[in-house]
Design an enzyme around this catalytic site. Sequence first.
Site, mmCIF file in Angstrom:
data_model
loop_
_atom_site.group_PDB
_atom_site.id
_atom_site.type_symbol
_atom_site.label_atom_id
_atom_site.label_comp_id
_atom_site.label_asym_id
_atom_site.label_seq_id
_atom_site.Cartn_x
_atom_site.Cartn_y
_atom_site.Cartn_z
ATOM 1 N N LYS A 289 -44.336 47.062 -7.968
ATOM 2 C CA LYS A 289 -43.362 46.574 -8.936
ATOM 3 C C LYS A 289 -42.126 47.469 -8.800
ATOM 4 O O LYS A 289 -42.258 48.656 -8.493
ATOM 5 C CB LYS A 289 -43.990 46.685 -10.320
ATOM 6 C CG LYS A 289 -43.093 46.519 -11.512
ATOM 7 C CD LYS A 289 -43.980 46.387 -12.750
ATOM 8 C CE LYS A 289 -43.261 46.831 -13.997
ATOM 9 N NZ LYS A 289 -44.055 46.543 -15.197
ATOM 10 N N GLU B 244 -49.394 38.288 -17.187
ATOM 11 C CA GLU B 244 -49.550 39.736 -17.384
ATOM 12 C C GLU B 244 -49.509 40.036 -18.874
ATOM 13 O O GLU B 244 -48.487 39.849 -19.528
ATOM 14 C CB GLU B 244 -48.434 40.491 -16.655
ATOM 15 C CG GLU B 244 -48.487 42.001 -16.883
ATOM 16 C CD GLU B 244 -47.271 42.724 -16.311
ATOM 17 O OE1 GLU B 244 -46.655 42.207 -15.352
ATOM 18 O OE2 GLU B 244 -46.929 43.800 -16.831
ATOM 19 N N ARG C 149 -49.783 46.762 -24.992
ATOM 20 C CA ARG C 149 -48.884 47.410 -25.957
ATOM 21 C C ARG C 149 -49.284 47.101 -27.380
ATOM 22 O O ARG C 149 -48.677 47.638 -28.320
ATOM 23 C CB ARG C 149 -47.451 46.894 -25.767
ATOM 24 C CG ARG C 149 -46.833 47.241 -24.459
ATOM 25 C CD ARG C 149 -45.361 46.925 -24.552
ATOM 26 N NE ARG C 149 -44.736 46.897 -23.248
ATOM 27 C CZ ARG C 149 -43.429 46.782 -23.088
ATOM 28 N NH1 ARG C 149 -42.642 46.672 -24.134
ATOM 29 N NH2 ARG C 149 -42.924 46.758 -21.882
HETATM 30 O O1 LIG Z 1 -44.910 47.267 -20.111
HETATM 31 C C1 LIG Z 1 -44.812 47.478 -18.892
HETATM 32 O O2 LIG Z 1 -45.754 47.852 -18.189
HETATM 33 C C2 LIG Z 1 -43.547 47.285 -18.246
HETATM 34 O O3 LIG Z 1 -43.463 47.606 -17.121
HETATM 35 C C3 LIG Z 1 -42.417 46.721 -18.932
HETATM 36 C C4 LIG Z 1 -42.211 45.246 -18.597
HETATM 37 O O4 LIG Z 1 -42.387 44.992 -17.256
HETATM 38 C C5 LIG Z 1 -40.890 44.875 -19.044
HETATM 39 O O5 LIG Z 1 -40.752 45.160 -20.388
HETATM 40 C C6 LIG Z 1 -40.580 43.424 -18.837
HETATM 41 O O6 LIG Z 1 -39.238 43.378 -18.741
HETATM 42 P P1 LIG Z 1 -38.293 42.382 -19.547
HETATM 43 O O7 LIG Z 1 -38.354 41.084 -18.822
HETATM 44 O O8 LIG Z 1 -36.987 43.060 -19.475
HETATM 45 O O9 LIG Z 1 -38.831 42.294 -20.943
#
Ligand SMILES: O=C(O)C(=O)C[C@H](O)[C@H](O)COP(=O)(O)O
Length: 210
Positions: free
Chosen positions: A129, A42, A46
């Site tokens: 999700k 994924e 960003r």
């Molecule tokens: O950007 C997106 O669409 C999100 O939904 C955020 C990500 O899923 C999280 O940032 C991952 O989570 P971490 O493993 O805590 O880094």
Amino acid sequence: MTAPIENIMRTAPVIPVLVIDDIAHALPLAEALVAGGLKVLEVTLRTPCALEAIRVMKQVPGAIVGAGTVLNPTQLAQAIDAGSEFIVSPGLTPTLGQAAVDAGIPFLPGTANAGDIMLGLDLGLSHFKFFPAEASGGTAALKAIAGPFGGIRICPTGGITLATAPNYLALEPVLCVGGSWMVGKDVFDGAKVDTAKVTAAAAAAAALAR
Ligand SMILES: O=C(O)C(=O)C[C@H](O)[C@H](O)COP(=O)(O)O
């Protein structure tokens, strides 16, 4: 054609959530993750090079590359144009949800409560999700929220680690978890990627039981 979202969720127990700052990282990172057994990647929208990273990563044999952080129909169209095989969003809006359904692309919308899931069910969706998983109450919250909805399947994401992933994977509605832990900032040195380290972390994640 694109595989249904359930097949994608069952491909590996963990979906790496990737933030690509340097396009030079895209190919070695994807190769290292796939070599470790994590084939579903994924790429979050960003960073400026995210769409290009999707195009590059799709060249890796075996990789199933999707876009994350898709917020609206415009980004959805851009992600599909870049060749995304699935779409992940942090939340669910009627406009994004309908656009994804109309596009017929495997879609994993973020949900954090029963109302979010009900919106998704209204759109004909059944795979979600759960985000942000840890901050929303972790496995206890997931179990309570999923309780009323028999057939749904879930990918918790947000704050999950190699150590906590098994607690989620043991839950019946959970097909996989998402997380960024296997690609720490320390694997990058300029344009270089410590591929051995990424592959080792990916292999540990891929070995988690469901
Ligand atoms: O950007 C997106 O669409 C999100 O939904 C955020 C990500 O899923 C999280 O940032 C991952 O989570 P971490 O493993 O805590 O880094």
